[in-house]
Design a protein around this motif. Structure first.
Motif, PDB file in Angstrom:
ATOM      1  N   LEU A   6     -37.341  11.986   5.604  1.00  0.00           N
ATOM      2  CA  LEU A   6     -38.667  12.647   5.262  1.00  0.00           C
ATOM      3  C   LEU A   6     -38.308  14.108   5.091  1.00  0.00           C
ATOM      4  O   LEU A   6     -37.575  14.788   6.113  1.00  0.00           O
ATOM      5  N   LYS A   7     -38.706  14.750   4.220  1.00  0.00           N
ATOM      6  CA  LYS A   7     -38.723  16.235   4.131  1.00  0.00           C
ATOM      7  C   LYS A   7     -39.638  17.043   5.072  1.00  0.00           C
ATOM      8  O   LYS A   7     -40.421  16.247   5.699  1.00  0.00           O
ATOM      9  N   VAL A   8     -39.211  17.955   5.521  1.00  0.00           N
ATOM     10  CA  VAL A   8     -40.166  18.942   6.765  1.00  0.00           C
ATOM     11  C   VAL A   8     -41.310  19.205   6.143  1.00  0.00           C
ATOM     12  O   VAL A   8     -42.125  19.005   6.939  1.00  0.00           O
ATOM     13  N   GLU A   9     -41.634  19.609   4.756  1.00  0.00           N
ATOM     14  CA  GLU A   9     -42.845  19.766   4.365  1.00  0.00           C
ATOM     15  C   GLU A   9     -43.936  18.636   4.129  1.00  0.00           C
ATOM     16  O   GLU A   9     -45.111  18.726   4.668  1.00  0.00           O
ATOM     17  N   ASP A  10     -43.347  17.604   4.159  1.00  0.00           N
ATOM     18  CA  ASP A  10     -44.199  16.309   4.239  1.00  0.00           C
ATOM     19  C   ASP A  10     -44.624  15.923   5.720  1.00  0.00           C
ATOM     20  O   ASP A  10     -45.719  15.492   5.960  1.00  0.00           O
ATOM     21  N   LYS A  11     -43.690  16.122   6.627  1.00  0.00           N
ATOM     22  CA  LYS A  11     -44.126  15.916   7.895  1.00  0.00           C
ATOM     23  C   LYS A  11     -45.289  17.033   8.397  1.00  0.00           C
ATOM     24  O   LYS A  11     -46.068  16.661   9.056  1.00  0.00           O
ATOM     25  N   LEU A  12     -44.996  18.259   7.721  1.00  0.00           N
ATOM     26  CA  LEU A  12     -45.859  19.358   8.290  1.00  0.00           C
ATOM     27  C   LEU A  12     -47.404  18.937   7.471  1.00  0.00           C
ATOM     28  O   LEU A  12     -48.462  19.174   8.196  1.00  0.00           O
ATOM     29  N   SER A  13     -47.087  18.552   6.509  1.00  0.00           N
ATOM     30  CA  SER A  13     -48.547  18.294   5.702  1.00  0.00           C
ATOM     31  C   SER A  13     -49.367  17.123   6.405  1.00  0.00           C
ATOM     32  O   SER A  13     -50.356  17.121   6.537  1.00  0.00           O
ATOM     33  N   LYS A  14     -48.560  16.078   6.903  1.00  0.00           N
ATOM     34  CA  LYS A  14     -49.246  15.004   7.832  1.00  0.00           C
ATOM     35  C   LYS A  14     -49.748  15.335   8.776  1.00  0.00           C
ATOM     36  O   LYS A  14     -50.877  15.175   9.175  1.00  0.00           O
ATOM     37  N   ILE A  15     -49.072  16.459   9.512  1.00  0.00           N
ATOM     38  CA  ILE A  15     -49.579  16.800  10.824  1.00  0.00           C
ATOM     39  C   ILE A  15     -50.906  17.622  10.894  1.00  0.00           C
ATOM     40  O   ILE A  15     -51.976  17.626  11.542  1.00  0.00           O
ATOM     41  N   SER A  16     -50.705  18.423   9.542  1.00  0.00           N
ATOM     42  CA  SER A  16     -51.876  19.437   9.378  1.00  0.00           C
ATOM     43  C   SER A  16     -53.174  18.645   9.019  1.00  0.00           C
ATOM     44  O   SER A  16     -54.050  19.236   9.219  1.00  0.00           O
ATOM     45  N   GLU A  17     -53.050  17.422   8.582  1.00  0.00           N
ATOM     46  CA  GLU A  17     -54.162  16.804   8.186  1.00  0.00           C
ATOM     47  C   GLU A  17     -54.871  16.214   9.749  1.00  0.00           C
ATOM     48  O   GLU A  17     -56.036  16.399   9.699  1.00  0.00           O
ATOM     49  N   SER A  18     -54.132  16.209  10.547  1.00  0.00           N
ATOM     50  CA  SER A  18     -54.595  15.622  11.743  1.00  0.00           C
ATOM     51  C   SER A  18     -55.376  17.018  12.516  1.00  0.00           C
ATOM     52  O   SER A  18     -56.279  16.881  13.353  1.00  0.00           O
ATOM     53  N   THR A  82     -37.368  28.555   5.318  1.00  0.00           N
ATOM     54  CA  THR A  82     -38.164  29.176   4.373  1.00  0.00           C
ATOM     55  C   THR A  82     -38.729  28.220   3.142  1.00  0.00           C
ATOM     56  O   THR A  82     -39.971  28.323   2.905  1.00  0.00           O
ATOM     57  N   SER A  83     -37.862  27.226   2.530  1.00  0.00           N
ATOM     58  CA  SER A  83     -38.396  26.513   1.764  1.00  0.00           C
ATOM     59  C   SER A  83     -39.485  25.476   2.129  1.00  0.00           C
ATOM     60  O   SER A  83     -40.094  24.884   1.335  1.00  0.00           O
ATOM     61  N   SER A  84     -39.396  25.161   3.423  1.00  0.00           N
ATOM     62  CA  SER A  84     -40.544  24.246   3.906  1.00  0.00           C
ATOM     63  C   SER A  84     -41.695  24.991   4.548  1.00  0.00           C
ATOM     64  O   SER A  84     -42.378  24.439   5.094  1.00  0.00           O
ATOM     65  N   ASN A  85     -41.902  26.269   4.099  1.00  0.00           N
ATOM     66  CA  ASN A  85     -43.121  27.224   4.627  1.00  0.00           C
ATOM     67  C   ASN A  85     -43.037  27.199   6.251  1.00  0.00           C
ATOM     68  O   ASN A  85     -43.978  27.278   6.811  1.00  0.00           O
ATOM     69  N   VAL A  86     -41.699  27.506   6.765  1.00  0.00           N
ATOM     70  CA  VAL A  86     -41.582  27.674   8.348  1.00  0.00           C
ATOM     71  C   VAL A  86     -40.898  28.945   8.408  1.00  0.00           C
ATOM     72  O   VAL A  86     -39.947  29.598   7.982  1.00  0.00           O
ATOM     73  N   SER A  87     -41.827  29.915   9.132  1.00  0.00           N
ATOM     74  CA  SER A  87     -41.037  31.355   9.593  1.00  0.00           C
ATOM     75  C   SER A  87     -40.488  31.217  10.850  1.00  0.00           C
ATOM     76  O   SER A  87     -40.529  30.276  11.453  1.00  0.00           O
ATOM     77  N   VAL A  88     -39.665  32.256  11.200  1.00  0.00           N
ATOM     78  CA  VAL A  88     -38.971  32.408  12.579  1.00  0.00           C
ATOM     79  C   VAL A  88     -39.365  33.645  13.315  1.00  0.00           C
ATOM     80  O   VAL A  88     -39.374  34.699  12.792  1.00  0.00           O
ATOM     81  N   SER A  89     -39.558  33.378  14.577  1.00  0.00           N
ATOM     82  CA  SER A  89     -39.927  34.437  15.456  1.00  0.00           C
ATOM     83  C   SER A  89     -39.247  34.432  16.803  1.00  0.00           C
ATOM     84  O   SER A  89     -38.468  33.231  17.126  1.00  0.00           O
ATOM     85  N   ALA A  90     -39.166  35.363  17.625  1.00  0.00           N
ATOM     86  CA  ALA A  90     -38.538  35.420  18.951  1.00  0.00           C
ATOM     87  C   ALA A  90     -39.096  34.384  19.875  1.00  0.00           C
ATOM     88  O   ALA A  90     -40.452  34.579  19.824  1.00  0.00           O
ATOM     89  N   TYR A  91     -38.329  33.741  20.731  1.00  0.00           N
ATOM     90  CA  TYR A  91     -38.700  32.594  21.531  1.00  0.00           C
ATOM     91  C   TYR A  91     -39.775  33.302  22.667  1.00  0.00           C
ATOM     92  O   TYR A  91     -40.879  32.831  22.681  1.00  0.00           O
TER      93      TYR A  91
END
Length: 281
Positions: A6-18, A82-91
């Protein structure tokens, strides 16, 4: 994708629906295994476990932010995120970001079974109250893809080969009259499995227990008090591997000589108890 299915973006899409269905704007993921699964990434921050210290915030628009040690993000991982619409920040920016989002009208969804008090406090500013409920991630992880199931089978086939070689070595060693210690046996097991393709490391400290040591919960041999493995005693070994394909955990109790009637009775009693315990769950 080689082992995930499963692609990262597919997992994020499913979770965002919830998230939308729960009338929240953000979901804060604290469990490291959840984060690793969602992002199809692995790390080495935790001994014997392919996880990395981090937090993940998923928003209702299927975008996300990973909070971690940014210096460890490689160019390949950065491109994937980046291609999965995930940015990165400091912990250390995790909770300030949470509070900022809440101050701007956001509402966080937190799993009470895996979220710290600090996270609840950060999401409760300006009189706002976070949504406290289980997330859909556990059920999503439990439903394995065909790729994940094939990978797990591959991992156990590899570990099966490992065990066959190991037990063969031990049987031949004892037949020659040698009495290797529990520590030496553990070291030999590690030597054999380290030759397997895709082997990363042990999934936990090997439990190699000779004789009565097999009754000790999570026993771990140490050089100062290690016992010999002989033809006269039973030998319990509980060991696991981390492979690229997945994690294994196998336990075997063997006897390479002629067990006494007492040893047979003890083994049988323990064997009889196991299904009884299973039925109580």
């Amino acid at each position: 994708m080689k082992y995930a299915g499963l692609k990262v973006e597919d997992k994020l899409s499913k979770i965002s629906e919830s998230i939308v269905a729960k009338q929240a704007t953000d979901l804060l993921v604290s469990k490291l295994d959840d984060i690793a699964w969602i992002l199809n990434l692995r790390g080495s921050d935790v001994p014997n476990t392919p996880l990395f210290v981090s937090y993940l915030i998923i928003r209702d628009d299927a975008t996300a932010t990973l909070f971690c040690d940014q210096t460890r993000i490689t160019a390949e991982v950065s491109e994937l995120l980046t291609s999965s619409n995930v940015s990165v920040s400091a912990y250390e920016d995790t909770f300030p970001h949470v509070s900022s989002r809440v101050s701007q009208g956001g509402r966080f969804w937190l799993d009470p079974g895996s979220t710290s008090v600090a996270a609840f406090e950060a999401s409760s500013v300006d009189g706002s109250a976070p949504l406290k409920a289980e997330t859909p991630i556990e059920l999503m992880k439990a439903k394995k893809t065909e790729v994940e199931m094939a990978a797990m089978k591959s991992a156990y086939l590899k570990d099966g080969v490992n065990w066959a070689k190991f037990l063969c070595w031990l049987e031949k060693t004892l037949a020659k009259g040698e009495k290797p210690t529990e520590v030496e046996v553990s070291q030999q097991l590690e030597t054999i499995r380290s030759e397997l393709e895709g082997y990363i490391g042990p999934s936990f400290e090997t439990i190699a227990a000779a004789g009565e040591n097999g009754a000790v919960i999570h026993y771990r041999p140490v050089p100062e008090s290690t016992s010999p493995v002989t033809l006269d005693n039973s030998f319990l070994c509980d060991a696991g591997c981390q492979f690229q394909e997945g994690t294994t955990d196998i336990t075997r109790t063997v006897h390479f000589g002629e067990p006494t009637s007492w040893q047979k009775e003890c083994f049988t009693r323990v064997l009889q108890v196991r299904p009884c315990c299973t039925h109580q769950l």
